[in-house]
Scaffold this motif. Sequence first.
Motif, PDB file in Angstrom:
ATOM      1  N   GLN A   1     -34.140   9.660 -36.570  1.00 48.91           N
ATOM      2  CA  GLN A   1     -32.996   9.078 -35.912  1.00 48.91           C
ATOM      3  C   GLN A   1     -32.915   9.551 -34.481  1.00 48.91           C
ATOM      4  O   GLN A   1     -33.023  10.736 -34.204  1.00 48.91           O
ATOM      5  CB  GLN A   1     -31.727   9.454 -36.666  1.00 48.91           C
ATOM      6  CG  GLN A   1     -30.536   8.660 -36.242  1.00 48.91           C
ATOM      7  CD  GLN A   1     -29.371   8.890 -37.180  1.00 48.91           C
ATOM      8  OE1 GLN A   1     -29.426   9.739 -38.054  1.00 48.91           O
ATOM      9  NE2 GLN A   1     -28.330   8.141 -36.994  1.00 48.91           N
ATOM     10  N   GLU A   2     -32.773   8.623 -33.594  1.00 49.76           N
ATOM     11  CA  GLU A   2     -32.621   8.914 -32.182  1.00 49.76           C
ATOM     12  C   GLU A   2     -31.435   8.099 -31.702  1.00 49.76           C
ATOM     13  O   GLU A   2     -31.393   6.890 -31.866  1.00 49.76           O
ATOM     14  CB  GLU A   2     -33.887   8.491 -31.438  1.00 49.76           C
ATOM     15  CG  GLU A   2     -33.787   8.604 -29.951  1.00 49.76           C
ATOM     16  CD  GLU A   2     -35.024   8.040 -29.286  1.00 49.76           C
ATOM     17  OE1 GLU A   2     -34.865   7.288 -28.333  1.00 49.76           O
ATOM     18  OE2 GLU A   2     -36.136   8.352 -29.739  1.00 49.76           O
TER      19      GLU A   2
ATOM     20  N   THR B   1     -27.990   3.070 -28.352  1.00 48.69           N
ATOM     21  CA  THR B   1     -29.336   2.868 -28.886  1.00 48.69           C
ATOM     22  C   THR B   1     -29.533   3.812 -30.059  1.00 48.69           C
ATOM     23  O   THR B   1     -29.136   4.969 -29.992  1.00 48.69           O
ATOM     24  CB  THR B   1     -30.404   3.179 -27.812  1.00 48.69           C
ATOM     25  OG1 THR B   1     -30.130   2.392 -26.663  1.00 48.69           O
ATOM     26  CG2 THR B   1     -31.794   2.878 -28.314  1.00 48.69           C
TER      27      THR B   1
ATOM     28  N   LEU C   1     -32.507   4.658 -33.413  1.00 42.83           N
ATOM     29  CA  LEU C   1     -33.739   4.408 -34.146  1.00 42.83           C
ATOM     30  C   LEU C   1     -33.417   4.533 -35.626  1.00 42.83           C
ATOM     31  O   LEU C   1     -32.866   5.555 -36.055  1.00 42.83           O
ATOM     32  CB  LEU C   1     -34.787   5.441 -33.724  1.00 42.83           C
ATOM     33  CG  LEU C   1     -36.237   5.184 -34.109  1.00 42.83           C
ATOM     34  CD1 LEU C   1     -36.728   3.887 -33.488  1.00 42.83           C
ATOM     35  CD2 LEU C   1     -37.094   6.346 -33.636  1.00 42.83           C
TER      36      LEU C   1
ATOM     37  N   ASP D   1     -40.313   2.883 -37.585  1.00 45.40           N
ATOM     38  CA  ASP D   1     -38.898   2.539 -37.608  1.00 45.40           C
ATOM     39  C   ASP D   1     -38.637   1.328 -36.713  1.00 45.40           C
ATOM     40  O   ASP D   1     -39.537   0.806 -36.075  1.00 45.40           O
ATOM     41  CB  ASP D   1     -38.068   3.727 -37.108  1.00 45.40           C
ATOM     42  CG  ASP D   1     -38.217   4.952 -38.003  1.00 45.40           C
ATOM     43  OD1 ASP D   1     -38.391   4.777 -39.222  1.00 45.40           O
ATOM     44  OD2 ASP D   1     -38.153   6.073 -37.484  1.00 45.40           O
TER      45      ASP D   1
ATOM     46  N   ARG E   1     -35.640  -0.149 -33.706  1.00 46.69           N
ATOM     47  CA  ARG E   1     -34.623   0.323 -32.768  1.00 46.69           C
ATOM     48  C   ARG E   1     -33.584  -0.766 -32.550  1.00 46.69           C
ATOM     49  O   ARG E   1     -33.919  -1.928 -32.338  1.00 46.69           O
ATOM     50  CB  ARG E   1     -35.257   0.684 -31.435  1.00 46.69           C
ATOM     51  CG  ARG E   1     -34.267   1.212 -30.406  1.00 46.69           C
ATOM     52  CD  ARG E   1     -34.930   1.485 -29.060  1.00 46.69           C
ATOM     53  NE  ARG E   1     -36.121   2.295 -29.188  1.00 46.69           N
ATOM     54  CZ  ARG E   1     -36.148   3.626 -29.143  1.00 46.69           C
ATOM     55  NH1 ARG E   1     -35.036   4.297 -28.975  1.00 46.69           N
ATOM     56  NH2 ARG E   1     -37.282   4.275 -29.263  1.00 46.69           N
TER      57      ARG E   1
ATOM     58  N   GLY F   1     -30.423  -1.755 -30.051  1.00 46.09           N
ATOM     59  CA  GLY F   1     -29.811  -1.471 -28.759  1.00 46.09           C
ATOM     60  C   GLY F   1     -28.668  -2.427 -28.494  1.00 46.09           C
ATOM     61  O   GLY F   1     -28.783  -3.631 -28.720  1.00 46.09           O
TER      62      GLY F   1
ATOM     63  N   THR G   1     -35.918  -3.892 -31.786  1.00 45.64           N
ATOM     64  CA  THR G   1     -37.344  -3.697 -31.514  1.00 45.64           C
ATOM     65  C   THR G   1     -38.030  -3.220 -32.780  1.00 45.64           C
ATOM     66  O   THR G   1     -37.568  -2.277 -33.419  1.00 45.64           O
ATOM     67  CB  THR G   1     -37.537  -2.657 -30.388  1.00 45.64           C
ATOM     68  OG1 THR G   1     -36.829  -3.099 -29.231  1.00 45.64           O
ATOM     69  CG2 THR G   1     -39.005  -2.473 -30.049  1.00 45.64           C
TER      70      THR G   1
ATOM     71  N   THR H   1     -39.512  -6.979 -28.954  1.00 47.09           N
ATOM     72  CA  THR H   1     -38.063  -6.869 -28.969  1.00 47.09           C
ATOM     73  C   THR H   1     -37.478  -8.271 -29.050  1.00 47.09           C
ATOM     74  O   THR H   1     -37.787  -9.130 -28.224  1.00 47.09           O
ATOM     75  CB  THR H   1     -37.541  -6.175 -27.698  1.00 47.09           C
ATOM     76  OG1 THR H   1     -38.085  -4.856 -27.642  1.00 47.09           O
ATOM     77  CG2 THR H   1     -36.027  -6.100 -27.687  1.00 47.09           C
TER      78      THR H   1
END
Length: 176
Positions: free
Chosen positions: A3-4, A30, A32, A82, A84, A86, A100, A144
């Motif tokens: 996770q980001e 954002t 992940l 993973d 993403r 946003g 993405t 994306t």
Amino acid sequence: MNQEITRTGASAQALAAAPALVPAPVRQFTVLLSATRRGARLARRLTVAHLADWGLPYGEAAQIVGELAANAVTHGLVPGRDFRLGLSLGPNGALRIEVTDACGERLPEPASPGGDAVSGRGLLLVSALADRWGVVQGPAPCKTVWAEMARLAPVEPEQGCRDAVERVAVACEVKE
């Protein structure tokens, strides 16, 4: 789950440093997420939470995120990678949604499913709910899929839901 999370607000320095042609977003989020059904569900829930926190209507945006995230985990799945999510709100009030995934060679195309088909209408929904949408390839091996909604104005929640349901119903009519 890896996770980001990045969460920013517009600062005077960021606005001053941004190029004149591309205005800096007022708000941005954002994250992940794991490329699973659980990750897709979490993407939708996080969208609702953040847009509500930003004081914006979230019904149609949550539907768009749900469809794009479901596509990412169904069609853009690469084992061990993973996807993403946003969200960015521009200074003009436009919301940009980006999902993405790691499968850049499979580009999404709206389908024309038959009347009995149980899937294949996701991008038709995105087309009906978003003002614009498209795909950007890269960085390799990613792609994306993005959707933009023009200036979001607060509405009564019940009316917003009725409007969204009507727009989705029109977009999904099966033509014989």
